[in-house]
Design an enzyme around this catalytic site. Structure first.
Site, PDB file in Angstrom:
ATOM      1  N   ASP A 207       0.861  -1.184   0.000  1.00 53.20           N
ATOM      2  CA  ASP A 207       0.000   0.000   0.000  1.00 53.20           C
ATOM      3  C   ASP A 207       0.892   1.228   0.000  1.00 53.20           C
ATOM      4  O   ASP A 207       1.953   1.247   0.633  1.00 53.20           O
ATOM      5  CB  ASP A 207      -0.935   0.016   1.221  1.00 53.20           C
ATOM      6  CG  ASP A 207      -2.156   0.889   0.961  1.00 53.20           C
ATOM      7  OD1 ASP A 207      -3.255   0.356   0.788  1.00 53.20           O
ATOM      8  OD2 ASP A 207      -1.979   2.135   0.878  1.00 53.20           O
TER       9      ASP A 207
ATOM     10  N   THR B 115     -13.076  -3.187  -9.834  1.00 51.90           N
ATOM     11  CA  THR B 115     -14.203  -3.170 -10.777  1.00 51.90           C
ATOM     12  C   THR B 115     -13.957  -2.081 -11.820  1.00 51.90           C
ATOM     13  O   THR B 115     -13.817  -0.909 -11.473  1.00 51.90           O
ATOM     14  CB  THR B 115     -15.510  -2.901 -10.021  1.00 51.90           C
ATOM     15  OG1 THR B 115     -15.645  -3.923  -9.027  1.00 51.90           O
ATOM     16  CG2 THR B 115     -16.721  -2.916 -10.948  1.00 51.90           C
TER      17      THR B 115
ATOM     18  N   GLU C 117     -14.085  -9.431  -8.108  1.00 52.35           N
ATOM     19  CA  GLU C 117     -14.321  -9.893  -6.740  1.00 52.35           C
ATOM     20  C   GLU C 117     -15.799  -9.731  -6.400  1.00 52.35           C
ATOM     21  O   GLU C 117     -16.426  -8.754  -6.781  1.00 52.35           O
ATOM     22  CB  GLU C 117     -13.452  -9.035  -5.796  1.00 52.35           C
ATOM     23  CG  GLU C 117     -13.556  -9.391  -4.344  1.00 52.35           C
ATOM     24  CD  GLU C 117     -13.286 -10.860  -4.087  1.00 52.35           C
ATOM     25  OE1 GLU C 117     -12.199 -11.332  -4.407  1.00 52.35           O
ATOM     26  OE2 GLU C 117     -14.199 -11.536  -3.558  1.00 52.35           O
TER      27      GLU C 117
ATOM     28  N   PHE D 153     -31.928 -10.737  -1.046  1.00 58.40           N
ATOM     29  CA  PHE D 153     -32.014  -9.381  -1.614  1.00 58.40           C
ATOM     30  C   PHE D 153     -33.446  -8.957  -1.916  1.00 58.40           C
ATOM     31  O   PHE D 153     -33.723  -8.246  -2.865  1.00 58.40           O
ATOM     32  CB  PHE D 153     -31.093  -9.238  -2.834  1.00 58.40           C
ATOM     33  CG  PHE D 153     -29.688  -8.925  -2.399  1.00 58.40           C
ATOM     34  CD1 PHE D 153     -28.930  -9.876  -1.744  1.00 58.40           C
ATOM     35  CD2 PHE D 153     -29.149  -7.661  -2.584  1.00 58.40           C
ATOM     36  CE1 PHE D 153     -27.663  -9.581  -1.279  1.00 58.40           C
ATOM     37  CE2 PHE D 153     -27.881  -7.360  -2.123  1.00 58.40           C
ATOM     38  CZ  PHE D 153     -27.139  -8.334  -1.473  1.00 58.40           C
ATOM     39  N   LEU D 154     -34.360  -9.433  -1.084  1.00 56.35           N
ATOM     40  CA  LEU D 154     -35.764  -9.009  -1.199  1.00 56.35           C
ATOM     41  C   LEU D 154     -36.181  -8.322   0.089  1.00 56.35           C
ATOM     42  O   LEU D 154     -37.345  -8.354   0.461  1.00 56.35           O
ATOM     43  CB  LEU D 154     -36.670 -10.216  -1.463  1.00 56.35           C
ATOM     44  CG  LEU D 154     -36.647 -10.791  -2.879  1.00 56.35           C
ATOM     45  CD1 LEU D 154     -37.636 -11.940  -2.996  1.00 56.35           C
ATOM     46  CD2 LEU D 154     -36.969  -9.727  -3.932  1.00 56.35           C
TER      47      LEU D 154
ATOM     48  N   GLY E  48     -27.127   1.319   0.163  1.00 57.81           N
ATOM     49  CA  GLY E  48     -25.984   2.224   0.258  1.00 57.81           C
ATOM     50  C   GLY E  48     -24.739   1.436  -0.086  1.00 57.81           C
ATOM     51  O   GLY E  48     -24.817   0.402  -0.745  1.00 57.81           O
TER      52      GLY E  48
ATOM     53  N   CYS F 164     -20.459   0.299  -3.669  1.00 59.81           N
ATOM     54  CA  CYS F 164     -20.459  -0.407  -4.961  1.00 59.81           C
ATOM     55  C   CYS F 164     -21.713  -0.268  -5.816  1.00 59.81           C
ATOM     56  O   CYS F 164     -21.623   0.044  -6.994  1.00 59.81           O
ATOM     57  CB  CYS F 164     -20.186  -1.882  -4.719  1.00 59.81           C
ATOM     58  SG  CYS F 164     -18.640  -2.132  -3.876  1.00 59.81           S
TER      59      CYS F 164
ATOM     60  N   LYS G 257     -24.785  -0.692   6.243  1.00 59.36           N
ATOM     61  CA  LYS G 257     -25.342  -1.995   6.619  1.00 59.36           C
ATOM     62  C   LYS G 257     -24.701  -2.403   7.939  1.00 59.36           C
ATOM     63  O   LYS G 257     -23.679  -1.813   8.327  1.00 59.36           O
ATOM     64  CB  LYS G 257     -25.117  -3.037   5.522  1.00 59.36           C
ATOM     65  CG  LYS G 257     -23.652  -3.395   5.296  1.00 59.36           C
ATOM     66  CD  LYS G 257     -23.493  -4.258   4.078  1.00 59.36           C
ATOM     67  CE  LYS G 257     -23.186  -5.694   4.412  1.00 59.36           C
ATOM     68  NZ  LYS G 257     -22.823  -6.510   3.264  1.00 59.36           N
TER      69      LYS G 257
ATOM     70  N   ARG H  50     -20.155   5.016   3.319  1.00 57.82           N
ATOM     71  CA  ARG H  50     -20.267   5.503   1.936  1.00 57.82           C
ATOM     72  C   ARG H  50     -21.680   5.251   1.384  1.00 57.82           C
ATOM     73  O   ARG H  50     -22.192   4.148   1.469  1.00 57.82           O
ATOM     74  CB  ARG H  50     -19.202   4.822   1.063  1.00 57.82           C
ATOM     75  CG  ARG H  50     -17.821   5.408   1.290  1.00 57.82           C
ATOM     76  CD  ARG H  50     -16.767   4.693   0.523  1.00 57.82           C
ATOM     77  NE  ARG H  50     -16.512   3.362   1.042  1.00 57.82           N
ATOM     78  CZ  ARG H  50     -15.647   2.501   0.505  1.00 57.82           C
ATOM     79  NH1 ARG H  50     -14.971   2.831  -0.568  1.00 57.82           N
ATOM     80  NH2 ARG H  50     -15.464   1.303   1.035  1.00 57.82           N
TER      81      ARG H  50
HETATM   82  C1  UGA Z   1     -22.143  -5.629  -2.771  1.00 59.28           C
HETATM   83  C2  UGA Z   1     -22.454  -7.012  -3.351  1.00 59.28           C
HETATM   84  O1  UGA Z   1     -23.404  -7.677  -2.538  1.00 59.28           O
HETATM   85  C3  UGA Z   1     -21.181  -7.865  -3.464  1.00 59.28           C
HETATM   86  O2  UGA Z   1     -21.466  -9.088  -4.102  1.00 59.28           O
HETATM   87  C4  UGA Z   1     -20.145  -7.097  -4.284  1.00 59.28           C
HETATM   88  O3  UGA Z   1     -18.928  -7.820  -4.397  1.00 59.28           O
HETATM   89  C5  UGA Z   1     -19.871  -5.764  -3.614  1.00 59.28           C
HETATM   90  O4  UGA Z   1     -21.113  -5.009  -3.543  1.00 59.28           O
HETATM   91  C6  UGA Z   1     -18.837  -5.038  -4.418  1.00 59.28           C
HETATM   92  O5  UGA Z   1     -19.041  -4.814  -5.611  1.00 59.28           O
HETATM   93  O6  UGA Z   1     -17.733  -4.786  -3.890  1.00 59.28           O
HETATM   94  P1  UGA Z   1     -21.878  -4.657  -0.295  1.00 59.28           P
HETATM   95  O7  UGA Z   1     -22.057  -3.330  -0.944  1.00 59.28           O
HETATM   96  O8  UGA Z   1     -20.737  -4.854   0.626  1.00 59.28           O
HETATM   97  O9  UGA Z   1     -21.724  -5.805  -1.425  1.00 59.28           O
HETATM   98  O10 UGA Z   1     -23.171  -4.990   0.567  1.00 59.28           O
HETATM   99  P2  UGA Z   1     -24.607  -5.644   0.305  1.00 59.28           P
HETATM  100  O11 UGA Z   1     -24.827  -6.681   1.312  1.00 59.28           O
HETATM  101  O12 UGA Z   1     -24.787  -6.038  -1.093  1.00 59.28           O
HETATM  102  O13 UGA Z   1     -25.601  -4.440   0.677  1.00 59.28           O
HETATM  103  C7  UGA Z   1     -25.650  -3.249  -0.087  1.00 59.28           C
HETATM  104  C8  UGA Z   1     -26.810  -2.392   0.353  1.00 59.28           C
HETATM  105  O14 UGA Z   1     -28.051  -2.957  -0.027  1.00 59.28           O
HETATM  106  C9  UGA Z   1     -26.920  -2.172   1.876  1.00 59.28           C
HETATM  107  O15 UGA Z   1     -27.203  -0.821   2.133  1.00 59.28           O
HETATM  108  C10 UGA Z   1     -28.077  -3.048   2.287  1.00 59.28           C
HETATM  109  O16 UGA Z   1     -28.754  -2.555   3.418  1.00 59.28           O
HETATM  110  C11 UGA Z   1     -28.962  -2.985   1.056  1.00 59.28           C
HETATM  111  N1  UGA Z   1     -29.852  -4.152   0.914  1.00 59.28           N
HETATM  112  C12 UGA Z   1     -29.335  -5.382   0.703  1.00 59.28           C
HETATM  113  C13 UGA Z   1     -31.228  -3.969   1.003  1.00 59.28           C
HETATM  114  O17 UGA Z   1     -31.730  -2.839   1.184  1.00 59.28           O
HETATM  115  N2  UGA Z   1     -32.048  -5.053   0.854  1.00 59.28           N
HETATM  116  C14 UGA Z   1     -31.555  -6.298   0.641  1.00 59.28           C
HETATM  117  O18 UGA Z   1     -32.385  -7.237   0.508  1.00 59.28           O
HETATM  118  C15 UGA Z   1     -30.179  -6.469   0.567  1.00 59.28           C
END
Ligand code: UGA
Length: 444
Positions: free
Chosen positions: A43, A132, A161, A261-262, A269, A272, A333, A340
């Site tokens: 780094d 990405t 990833e 994811f439902l 947020g 990504c 989360k 972010r």
């Molecule tokens: C997301 C993807 O899930 C990963 O597969 C991916 O690798 C990553 O982005 C990335 O590109 O680096 P992440 O952003 O860490 O991962 O977290 P998630 O669990 O996907 O949640 C993202 C947001 O969606 C959170 O704010 C969460 O509260 C919201 N969410 C998730 C919902 O509102 N409802 C759901 O059913 C699931």
């Protein structure tokens, strides 16, 4: 928790450099060393490297500290590009690709790494891009690096990833799939050797570089779409007096839809989904496709983030300004301190415009919130302290201590128990036992 142990004596051990110690870089480095490879992690930030040498991770992530302490891990840390590059046969680029002004990905950091590789490389190597990146970037990087080298060949491989924050270490050690984008047989062979330990229980997709890049974008945009879809359904359910939780459960039983994811809420947020969906939209525009669907995901999510404020204004009528408000949960989360694109930011900013007096509580994100809001808000160390004498509470993150909080206390400690729950933390049946005005997402 983990599928794989350390390799036995005599098994494949490759020399790897990982550039970048963010979520993707650090977790990749630890995973590769856990499956037996010799990893040198770079780094540019010397402080991060010094801390890593002491076992202090630069990110808050479940399981990372424990893995850092494992004694037989073959992982070292450096802030010398030269050391990392000359001591490895495969170099992983894991630096950030933040959102640029026009929504497209900013590739400055990726090219900085390419320049360092060009400067220090002495022999043929494989360069793996994990960051990405827009479709075609791996091709461009291949051209960029190789056009500047004489008698040395670099094979550029795309290897996106898919880990999620909060479960990153687990996800990386138990990958849903491994995607390898290359048309070079030599690179393919080496990458398959690198990931040999995963081959018995993980699907490995070998494809061309552009398809690999697209798999990452299309996956993230689809997950963002799935959340957006359920949030739209929630908004309709609410007006119809239908319960979104039951609807999502009923839908998810169809294996073609699936239950994940439902979960309806105040929008996604994180670093990504928004960035990648915007970047893919920007790509579609350049191709004269102008994907309305991708644009809608972003717009709908933006509106969803402040859904609860509308309910709050409806309840308090003309009297919604200068209120004492508590915000519970700040991170995007649970199990992360990352803020972010967190919905809490939009809500706090809007409430500040209404001259609200805001107290916040998050088990670990208070410090990150301080970097954004300074002394405009009050930081509390407990839920009790945050909600005491408040006119209203907004729940932004479903931390387990918020979900398991004694509901009686909202009634007892608040001045007027108005609870706006953006993550549907409580069952309507439980809430009805108390004298709480409770508004959630997609439920009566
Ligand atoms: C997301 C993807 O899930 C990963 O597969 C991916 O690798 C990553 O982005 C990335 O590109 O680096 P992440 O952003 O860490 O991962 O977290 P998630 O669990 O996907 O949640 C993202 C947001 O969606 C959170 O704010 C969460 O509260 C919201 N969410 C998730 C919902 O509102 N409802 C759901 O059913 C699931």
């Amino acid at each position: 928790m983990y599928l794989f142990g350390i390799l036995g004596v005599g098994e494949v051990r490759m020399k790897i450099a990982v550039i970048g110690t963010g979520y993707v870089g650090l977790i990749t480095a630890l995973t590769l060393s856990k499956i037996g490879h010799k990893v040198i992690t770079f780094d540019i930030d010397k402080k991060k490297i010094e801390n890593l040498k002491k076992g202090i991770p630069p990110i808050y992530e479940n399981g990372v500290e424990e893995v850092l302490k494992e004694r037989n891990l073959k992982v070292t840390y450096t802030s010398s590009y030269k050391e990392a590059i000359i001591n490895s046969e495969i170099i992983f680029i894991c630096v950030g690709t933040p959102e640029g002004k026009d929504g497209s990905a900013n590739l400055t950091y990726v090219y900085d790494v390419c320049d360092a590789i060009i400067k220090h490389i002495k022999e043929d190597k494989i360069v793996v891009l994990k960051s990405t990146v827009p479709i075609g970037t791996n091709d461009k990087i291949d051209e960029y690096i190789n056009s500047k080298l004489k008698n040395i060949k670099v094979e550029v491989v795309s290897n996106p990833e898919f880990l999620a924050q909060g479960t990153a270490m687990y996800d990386s050690l138990n990958p849903s799939r491994i995607v390898i984008g290359t048309s070079s047989k030599t690179a393919e062979k080496k990458m398959l050797k690198l990931y040999e330990k995963f081959s018995s229980n993980t699907d490995i997709v070998v494809t061309d570089r552009r398809s690999a890049e697209m798999i990452k974008y299309a996956s993230n945009a689809f997950l963002a779409l799935k959340i957006t879809y359920i949030n739209e359904m929630a908004n309709i359910c609410e007006k119809l007096g239908v319960n979104i939780e039951d609807v999502a459960y009923g839908m998810g039983l169809d294996s073609r839809i699936g239950p994940k994811f439902l979960k309806a809420g105040i929008g996604f947020g994180g670093s990504c989904f928004q960035k990648d969906t915007k970047s893919l939209y920007s790509i579609s525009k350049k191709l004269n496709i102008d994907s309305k669907l991708l644009k809608d995901i972003i717009d709908i999510n933006k509106n969803q983030k402040i859904k609860l404020i509308l309910k709050f204004k409806e309840d308090f009528k003309r009297n919604y300004k200068n209120k004492n408000i508590a915000i519970l949960g700040l991170s995007f989360k649970p199990k992360t301190d990352d803020m972010r694109e967190a919905p809490s930011i939009d809500n706090i900013n809007t409430l500040l415009k209404y001259k609200s007096n805001i107290s916040v509580y998050d088990p670990i994100a208070n410090e990150n919130a301080r970097k954004i809001f300074g002394d405009k808000i009050t930081y509390c160390t407990s839920i009790d302290e945050a909600i005491k004498d408040k006119d209203a509470v907004f729940i932004m993150t479903e931390w387990s201590e918020i979900v398991n909080y004694d509901l009686k206390k909202y009634e007892k400690l608040m001045k007027t128990p108005y609870v706006y729950d953006g993550r549907n933390c409580y069952s309507l049946k439980d809430i009805q036992k108390y004298n709480i005005t409770y508004k959630s997402i997609g439920r009566k």
